[in-house]
Scaffold this motif. Structure first.
Motif, PDB file in Angstrom:
ATOM      1  N   VAL A  41      88.126  80.607  54.604  1.00 19.07           N
ATOM      2  CA  VAL A  41      88.765  80.666  55.918  1.00 19.07           C
ATOM      3  C   VAL A  41      90.213  81.148  55.783  1.00 19.07           C
ATOM      4  CG1 VAL A  41      89.569  79.254  57.860  1.00 19.07           C
ATOM      5  CG2 VAL A  41      87.259  78.967  56.971  1.00 19.07           C
ATOM      6  N   GLY A  42      90.878  80.704  54.734  1.00 22.57           N
ATOM      7  CA  GLY A  42      92.255  81.145  54.504  1.00 22.57           C
ATOM      8  C   GLY A  42      92.346  82.635  54.243  1.00 22.57           C
ATOM      9  N   LEU A  43      91.401  83.157  53.470  1.00 27.76           N
ATOM     10  CA  LEU A  43      91.389  84.595  53.205  1.00 27.76           C
ATOM     11  C   LEU A  43      91.115  85.400  54.476  1.00 27.76           C
ATOM     12  CD1 LEU A  43      89.568  84.784  49.769  1.00 27.76           C
ATOM     13  CD2 LEU A  43      91.987  85.208  50.241  1.00 27.76           C
ATOM     14  N   LEU A  44      90.218  84.905  55.305  1.00 24.06           N
ATOM     15  CA  LEU A  44      89.972  85.568  56.587  1.00 24.06           C
ATOM     16  C   LEU A  44      91.224  85.548  57.459  1.00 24.06           C
ATOM     17  CD1 LEU A  44      86.398  84.316  57.495  1.00 24.06           C
ATOM     18  CD2 LEU A  44      87.092  86.652  57.038  1.00 24.06           C
ATOM     19  N   PHE A  45      91.888  84.404  57.482  1.00 22.49           N
ATOM     20  CA  PHE A  45      93.120  84.277  58.263  1.00 22.49           C
ATOM     21  C   PHE A  45      94.205  85.215  57.732  1.00 22.49           C
ATOM     22  CE2 PHE A  45      97.241  82.164  58.949  1.00 22.49           C
ATOM     23  CZ  PHE A  45      97.273  82.220  60.331  1.00 22.49           C
ATOM     24  N   LEU A  46      94.351  85.272  56.414  1.00 22.80           N
ATOM     25  CA  LEU A  46      95.362  86.156  55.831  1.00 22.80           C
ATOM     26  C   LEU A  46      95.058  87.618  56.111  1.00 22.80           C
ATOM     27  CD1 LEU A  46      96.000  84.482  52.376  1.00 22.80           C
ATOM     28  CD2 LEU A  46      97.529  84.571  54.336  1.00 22.80           C
ATOM     29  N   LEU A  92      95.925  88.240  59.729  1.00 26.37           N
ATOM     30  CA  LEU A  92      97.382  88.226  59.888  1.00 26.37           C
ATOM     31  C   LEU A  92      98.013  89.504  59.353  1.00 26.37           C
ATOM     32  CD1 LEU A  92      99.673  86.403  60.855  1.00 26.37           C
ATOM     33  CD2 LEU A  92      99.801  85.493  58.544  1.00 26.37           C
ATOM     34  N   ALA A  93      97.581  89.937  58.182  1.00 29.73           N
ATOM     35  CA  ALA A  93      98.114  91.168  57.599  1.00 29.73           C
ATOM     36  C   ALA A  93      97.756  92.376  58.463  1.00 29.73           C
ATOM     37  CB  ALA A  93      97.595  91.351  56.181  1.00 29.73           C
ATOM     38  N   TYR A  94      96.539  92.393  59.011  1.00 31.89           N
ATOM     39  CA  TYR A  94      96.131  93.497  59.884  1.00 31.89           C
ATOM     40  C   TYR A  94      96.970  93.518  61.162  1.00 31.89           C
ATOM     41  CZ  TYR A  94      93.298  96.455  62.871  1.00 31.89           C
ATOM     42  OH  TYR A  94      92.881  97.445  63.712  1.00 31.89           O
ATOM     43  N   VAL A 138     104.445  88.586  55.104  1.00 29.56           N
ATOM     44  CA  VAL A 138     103.565  87.699  55.868  1.00 29.56           C
ATOM     45  C   VAL A 138     102.371  87.291  55.014  1.00 29.56           C
ATOM     46  CG1 VAL A 138     102.030  87.570  57.852  1.00 29.56           C
ATOM     47  CG2 VAL A 138     104.286  88.577  58.090  1.00 29.56           C
ATOM     48  N   ALA A 139     101.775  88.238  54.309  1.00 28.84           N
ATOM     49  CA  ALA A 139     100.620  87.930  53.473  1.00 28.84           C
ATOM     50  C   ALA A 139     101.005  86.986  52.332  1.00 28.84           C
ATOM     51  CB  ALA A 139     100.021  89.213  52.915  1.00 28.84           C
ATOM     52  N   LEU A 140     102.164  87.194  51.729  1.00 35.54           N
ATOM     53  CA  LEU A 140     102.612  86.312  50.652  1.00 35.54           C
ATOM     54  C   LEU A 140     102.913  84.902  51.160  1.00 35.54           C
ATOM     55  CD1 LEU A 140     104.892  88.646  48.519  1.00 35.54           C
ATOM     56  CD2 LEU A 140     102.618  87.794  47.965  1.00 35.54           C
ATOM     57  N   THR A 141     103.505  84.796  52.325  1.00 37.70           N
ATOM     58  CA  THR A 141     103.771  83.483  52.901  1.00 37.70           C
ATOM     59  C   THR A 141     102.469  82.754  53.217  1.00 37.70           C
ATOM     60  OG1 THR A 141     105.822  84.321  53.848  1.00 37.70           O
ATOM     61  CG2 THR A 141     104.942  82.269  54.760  1.00 37.70           C
ATOM     62  N   GLY A 142     101.529  83.469  53.780  1.00 35.51           N
ATOM     63  CA  GLY A 142     100.228  82.877  54.058  1.00 35.51           C
ATOM     64  C   GLY A 142      99.508  82.458  52.792  1.00 35.51           C
ATOM     65  N   ALA A 143      99.606  83.268  51.751  1.00 38.87           N
ATOM     66  CA  ALA A 143      98.977  82.915  50.477  1.00 38.87           C
ATOM     67  C   ALA A 143      99.626  81.666  49.878  1.00 38.87           C
ATOM     68  CB  ALA A 143      99.077  84.084  49.508  1.00 38.87           C
ATOM     69  N   ALA A 144     100.927  81.543  50.013  1.00 40.02           N
ATOM     70  CA  ALA A 144     101.609  80.351  49.498  1.00 40.02           C
ATOM     71  C   ALA A 144     101.160  79.098  50.247  1.00 40.02           C
ATOM     72  CB  ALA A 144     103.120  80.519  49.618  1.00 40.02           C
ATOM     73  N   VAL A 145     100.972  79.211  51.548  1.00 40.52           N
ATOM     74  CA  VAL A 145     100.478  78.075  52.328  1.00 40.52           C
ATOM     75  C   VAL A 145      99.051  77.731  51.909  1.00 40.52           C
ATOM     76  CG1 VAL A 145      99.843  77.335  54.657  1.00 40.52           C
ATOM     77  CG2 VAL A 145     102.023  78.486  54.262  1.00 40.52           C
ATOM     78  N   LEU A 146      98.229  78.746  51.684  1.00 41.03           N
ATOM     79  CA  LEU A 146      96.855  78.515  51.241  1.00 41.03           C
ATOM     80  C   LEU A 146      96.818  77.805  49.895  1.00 41.03           C
ATOM     81  CD1 LEU A 146      93.814  78.984  51.601  1.00 41.03           C
ATOM     82  CD2 LEU A 146      94.137  81.170  50.444  1.00 41.03           C
TER      83      LEU A 146
END
Length: 60
Positions: free
Chosen positions: A15-20, A23-25, A39-47
């Motif tokens: 689900v996190g990968l789908l969200f990232l 978000l990146a798109y 944005v993608a790096l911040t999302g990955a850090a949260v994941l």
């Protein structure tokens, strides 16, 4: 670690990968928002933080 905990971690990652990806798109389509890489790096850090919390909570 139990099978249920492993499945929860797998589901969280998927689900996190789908969200990232979404978000990146979205940021790529509207570059006014911010740089897509940040944005993608911040999302990955949260994941990673969420997965770490789940794994550490499930180990005795």
């Amino acid at each position: 670690m139990s099978t249920l905990a492993l499945l929860v971690v797998l589901l969280l990652v998927l689900v996190g990968l789908l969200f990232l990806g979404a978000l990146a798109y979205a940021v790529h389509r509207l570059p006014v928002l911010t740089q897509p890489v940040m944005v993608a790096l911040t999302g990955a850090a949260v994941l990673v933080a969420m997965v770490t919390a789940v794994v550490s909570a499930s180990t005795p």
